[in-house]
Design an enzyme around this catalytic site. Structure first.
Site, mmCIF file in Angstrom:
data_model
loop_
_atom_site.group_PDB
_atom_site.id
_atom_site.type_symbol
_atom_site.label_atom_id
_atom_site.label_comp_id
_atom_site.label_asym_id
_atom_site.label_seq_id
_atom_site.Cartn_x
_atom_site.Cartn_y
_atom_site.Cartn_z
ATOM 1 N N GLU A 169 0.825 -1.208 0.000
ATOM 2 C CA GLU A 169 0.000 0.000 0.000
ATOM 3 C C GLU A 169 0.860 1.259 0.000
ATOM 4 O O GLU A 169 0.562 2.231 -0.712
ATOM 5 C CB GLU A 169 -0.922 0.009 1.232
ATOM 6 C CG GLU A 169 -1.842 -1.208 1.326
ATOM 7 C CD GLU A 169 -1.262 -2.332 2.156
ATOM 8 O OE1 GLU A 169 -2.024 -2.963 2.910
ATOM 9 O OE2 GLU A 169 -0.031 -2.579 2.060
ATOM 10 N N CYS B 76 -0.412 0.368 8.003
ATOM 11 C CA CYS B 76 -0.806 0.881 6.686
ATOM 12 C C CYS B 76 -2.143 1.613 6.760
ATOM 13 O O CYS B 76 -2.394 2.534 5.976
ATOM 14 C CB CYS B 76 -0.887 -0.264 5.680
ATOM 15 S SG CYS B 76 0.730 -0.920 5.203
ATOM 16 N N CYS C 53 -2.582 -3.787 7.136
ATOM 17 C CA CYS C 53 -2.217 -4.011 8.535
ATOM 18 C C CYS C 53 -2.637 -2.806 9.371
ATOM 19 O O CYS C 53 -2.673 -1.673 8.897
ATOM 20 C CB CYS C 53 -0.723 -4.274 8.669
ATOM 21 S SG CYS C 53 0.329 -2.849 8.290
ATOM 22 N N ARG D 15 19.134 -21.419 -7.466
ATOM 23 C CA ARG D 15 19.841 -20.832 -8.590
ATOM 24 C C ARG D 15 18.813 -20.342 -9.600
ATOM 25 O O ARG D 15 18.133 -21.135 -10.246
ATOM 26 C CB ARG D 15 20.779 -21.867 -9.219
ATOM 27 C CG ARG D 15 21.830 -22.380 -8.245
ATOM 28 C CD ARG D 15 22.704 -23.466 -8.820
ATOM 29 N NE ARG D 15 22.000 -24.707 -9.076
ATOM 30 C CZ ARG D 15 21.706 -25.599 -8.137
ATOM 31 N NH1 ARG D 15 22.007 -25.361 -6.866
ATOM 32 N NH2 ARG D 15 21.077 -26.718 -8.435
ATOM 33 N N SER E 129 8.769 -40.280 6.507
ATOM 34 C CA SER E 129 8.641 -39.746 7.859
ATOM 35 C C SER E 129 7.647 -38.591 7.898
ATOM 36 O O SER E 129 6.814 -38.505 8.801
ATOM 37 C CB SER E 129 10.008 -39.271 8.370
ATOM 38 O OG SER E 129 10.904 -40.343 8.496
#
Length: 370
Positions: free
Chosen positions: A46, A81, A72, A204, A309
């Site tokens: 924003e 914001c 926020c 990469r 697992s």
């Protein structure tokens, strides 16, 4: 909003532990400002949009802001914001997803409404929410979102009996694998992968040489501290990003030698782990620890036992399985998922939200784990 979604994507791999957010300012039917969250600790989308409008010579007063996530309303590394939007005298805010944090959900929108702004919520909410699947999980559960990735033949083998695995899939599939690493905060493998392949476990891509390169933590499950000191993850320039997870039973001299070069984390052993799991480290404990360290998304690229697992203990949330048009066969060839396995079909791990994609000659299956 779709344009805001596109801008949000530009922050992929760079904003964690913050979410991806995009914003556009519109006034008189014209786009006057755009922004996206570029880096944790930096201005939010924003604010970037407001500043962009100012640079272009526009005033934000009376404009409409389209933003993919609820603004926020609390002080963090940056000011709220909502304060900036109110001060800018916007006319309207169109929001996508609501803040997933239960402590903040809806508060930002409410503050804007109380200040006299017109607020429209839940526009393309599903798409805006999917943008931050991992963050949404972490902010509520405080443990990483776990993706298990494997590249295999059509008969489910990830390597020959001799351990040869490079390369099962083609270049397009491997390039997409790098995209998965870009979206993760950490990559995890087991000690057998280190001993067999000596991987770098790095990302990469085109951002690798930018001012803010991708930081990818590297985690190795190694209960007996068998990681060689000459392994790339221990001896390269990014060794500071490596964590070796050992048990209290690991030889002290080996642990001390590793600790001089990388971080060593001593984890408890899990009680009543099936004997076929070669790692008895308590993975639930580890996930809680990683979550506390702001790891929002963990990419598991282990061998069959490590994959098992996470999958069989119901710790994985998504799979990304690459299938190459090859058949290895052989009872001793290494499987993508090992472990004790399901005893009945009703115990089988079920997948949902299934998406197939062709990458060159290979197929990619991405799905959520039930």
């Amino acid at each position: 909003m779709r344009r805001a979604l596109r801008y949000a994507q530009r922050g992929r791999g760079l904003t964690s532990p913050n979410p991806l957010v995009g914003a556009v300012l519109v006034k008189g039917g014209r786009l006057i400002g755009r922004g996206w969250h570029r880096q944790a600790g930096g201005p939010h989308a924003e604010i970037e949009a407001l500043r962009d409008a100012q640079k272009r010579g526009f005033t934000a007063a009376g404009a409409t802001l389209y933003v993919t996530l609820e603004p926020c309303c609390t002080q963090g590394r940056t000011p709220p914001c909502t304060d900036a939007l109110i001060a800018a005298r916007l006319r309207r805010v169109v929001g996508g997803a609501t803040d997933p944090n239960p402590r903040h959900a809806g508060r930002g929108f409410t503050l804007l409404e109380r200040a006299g702004l017109i607020v429209t919520r839940d526009v393309l909410a599903a798409e805006c929410g999917q943008l931050n699947t991992a963050f949404n999980h972490w902010i509520v559960q405080r443990t990483p979102f776990v993706t298990v990735k494997a590249a295999m033949t059509l008969d489910g083998k990830i390597a020959t009996a001799r351990g040869e695995s490079q390369w099962i899939t083609g270049e397009p599939a491997r390039a997409y694998g790098m995209e998965l690493r870009r979206d993760a905060d950490a990559i995890l493998v087991g000690i057998n992968t280190i001993l067999a392949d000596d991987p770098r476990l790095t990302w990469r891509g085109p951002q690798a040489a930018t001012r803010h390169p991708k930081v990818l933590r590297r985690i190795v499950l190694d209960s007996q501290a068998r990681t060689p000191l000459q392994a790339q993850i221990v001896s390269d320039a990014q060794a500071v990003l490596t964590t070796i997870v050992v048990s209290r039973q690991a030889p002290r001299k080996r642990v001390a030698a590793l600790a001089q070069r990388v971080r060593v984390l001593v984890a408890p052993l899990k009680k009543s782990v099936p004997h076929s799991f070669r790692t008895a480290l308590d993975l639930r404990w580890l996930l809680r620890r990683l979550g506390a360290e702001n790891i929002t998304h963990l990419l598991v690229e282990g061998g069959g036992e490590v994959n098992a697992s996470f999958l069989l203990q119901r710790l994985a949330h998504r799979v990304a399985f690459f299938y190459a048009p090859k058949i290895l066969g052989g009872r001793d060839a290494r499987k993508a998922v090992g472990g004790e396995g399901a005893r009945t079909l009703t115990e089988a791990i079920r997948l949902r939200d299934i998406h197939w994609r062709r990458l060159g000659d290979d197929l990619l299956l991405e799905a959520a784990v039930d």
